[in-house]
Design an enzyme around this catalytic site. Sequence first.
Site, PDB file in Angstrom:
ATOM      1  N   CYS B 156       0.825  -1.216   0.000  1.00 25.71           N
ATOM      2  CA  CYS B 156       0.000   0.000   0.000  1.00 25.71           C
ATOM      3  C   CYS B 156       0.850   1.254   0.000  1.00 25.71           C
ATOM      4  O   CYS B 156       0.688   2.125  -0.840  1.00 25.71           O
ATOM      5  CB  CYS B 156      -0.945  -0.007   1.185  1.00 25.71           C
ATOM      6  SG  CYS B 156      -2.250  -1.236   1.011  1.00 25.71           S
ATOM      7  N   HIS B 157       1.770   1.382   0.958  1.00 31.62           N
ATOM      8  CA  HIS B 157       2.548   2.614   1.051  1.00 31.62           C
ATOM      9  C   HIS B 157       4.040   2.368   1.214  1.00 31.62           C
ATOM     10  O   HIS B 157       4.772   3.253   1.655  1.00 31.62           O
ATOM     11  CB  HIS B 157       2.022   3.496   2.186  1.00 31.62           C
ATOM     12  CG  HIS B 157       0.562   3.805   2.042  1.00 31.62           C
ATOM     13  ND1 HIS B 157      -0.405   3.045   2.642  1.00 31.62           N
ATOM     14  CD2 HIS B 157      -0.080   4.743   1.333  1.00 31.62           C
ATOM     15  CE1 HIS B 157      -1.601   3.504   2.321  1.00 31.62           C
ATOM     16  NE2 HIS B 157      -1.442   4.541   1.516  1.00 31.62           N
TER      17      HIS B 157
END
Lengths: 423, 192
Positions: B156-157
């Site tokens: 995701c990040h």
Amino acid sequence: MAGLHKSEFTNPVIRWVDTRMPVFTMMQKEYGSFPTPRNFNYFWNFGALAMVNLMIMIITGIFLAMNYAPNTAMAFDSVQRIMRDVNYGWLLRYVHQNGASMFFIVVYIHIFRGLYYGSYKYPRELLWMIGVVLLILMMATAFMGYVLPWGQMSYWGATVITNLFSAFPIVGDPIVTWLWGGFSVDNPTLNRFFSLHYLLPFVLVGVTFLHVVALHITGSNNPLGIDVKSPQDTLPFHPYYTIKDSVGICVYLMVFAALVFFAPNFLGDPNNFIPANPLQTPADIVPEWYFLPFYAILRSVPNKLGGVCMMFGSLLVLFVLPWLDTSKVRSARFRPLYRPFIFVLVVSVVILGMVGAHRPEGIWVVLGRVCTAYYFLHFLVLLPIIGKFERPLPLPESISKPVLGGGGGPLPAGAAAKPMEKA
Amino acid sequence: MADSSVTSPAFPGASGHAGHDAGKRDFLKLVTAAGAAIGVGAIAWPLIDSMNPSADVLALSSVEVDLTPVVEGQGITVVWRGKPIFVRHRTPAEIKEAQDVKMSDLIEPQPDSARVKAGHDQWIVLIGICTHLGCIPLGNKPTDPRGEWGGWFCPCHGSQYDTSGRVRHGPAPLNLNVPPYAFMSDTRVKIG
């Protein structure tokens, strides 16, 4: 300050809101200083009780819906899970289940109050008719709610009630198929009943709002049934009737709590502890107690379409009640001829309830037919005729006179503030 | 509209009885308000509590995992309370890497020994939820990207974790959580 409402509130925050959106002024006008006849008895509690009951049903219902699964394969088990596993689920469900019964007790007394004291007469006809709409909506909601636990009574109640519509020629069968969303009561039926059971209470809230709007235009009726003639006849709603309603709410909650905590299944049917079985009808199928009189009317007529029409007619006749009663006098207190008949009506409705709970055999068939006949006779024949021939007792000059005595006497504090009232 | 019913709506026309009675009245109002508050609380609690985990949900709060089929270098994911649990059988190289890290290099300093059970250094058990915003990091399968530190990599990040599940590269602020668990035998572990 063009465009701002002129507020009488001094608290700066309330005032800031109120000048822009005068909800505080409105609440003060409608529930604070609202001029209310000073001679209410406890029968006038039941409107507020119905409002409280509706709120209880909506709140418990919202939390029940968080744990309920509207699917034929899961509905019964999800209700059992609510009873056993969900924290306080048993309480939520028993309050909701018995709340339905309490709601009908409250509303039936509220209706009796209207019948006895002539609250349906000019100028409150529309108020009354909105009330009949509320009753019918409430019955629909209660019926669909009873289907959701998907027990034997749920299933067969749903089957029987939806089949009522099959009595109508030509359109009957397509309507029933449409209601079911199939060819028997099944998953589509349960799904839509859940959807509507969630929707209708909010419709009830809306229509209740209209009921109150209409009420606050005409003002409340009172046990004497005569019009308010001067500010001396009224008291501000708060604190006088907020307190009186609170007393009623306490008693109501005690009865409610007694049901919920000591006899939660007293008004229920043991057959609904058996999961729905589309292949077997229970031996004794009866609706919930609050539908019994109507069920008895349905069964009393030995003709399918006739029975259905009579049953719906028993509710629809209430719509035209304001025009069937030809007497101008509202309160039965001053109607010596009418007064006994209202009690005969109550007795016959109670007997109809008992008839509905028994198998249609022997004496119950006869009683059912006699009482059904009286029900319609009362509204369609007796009410128009009695009004023509009756000599009402002399009405008091004003509401305050019997209370304060001949001369008016020293005024209580509430009434003293009244001359400043615009109403 | 009567002024008195606005300023003192509870007792219109009673504004003259100040002093002695006012104390009593305040007392009554406070008692009433307190009674109402207790009542509302008593009514609200069952409603609020009904939204907490129910008995059947709590009954599912432990799972047992058989470790025999998990070979060295392999990881498996099991479900506990609806969450993914990473159980990874670390190689000696991965264990050494995890133990030799300088505490000053870590974002949330924690020795490897505090994250495994003594005597079971080869097994690391983690809640497989990135401490940033709740995604499931990649790396439990040998074919997944494992990031620079050979542990887990969150798609995701871009947070990265080492072979002990400690965060080595943000934005995640904390190490992967270790669930409560115990070894029932050398090849069987009970989570929860």
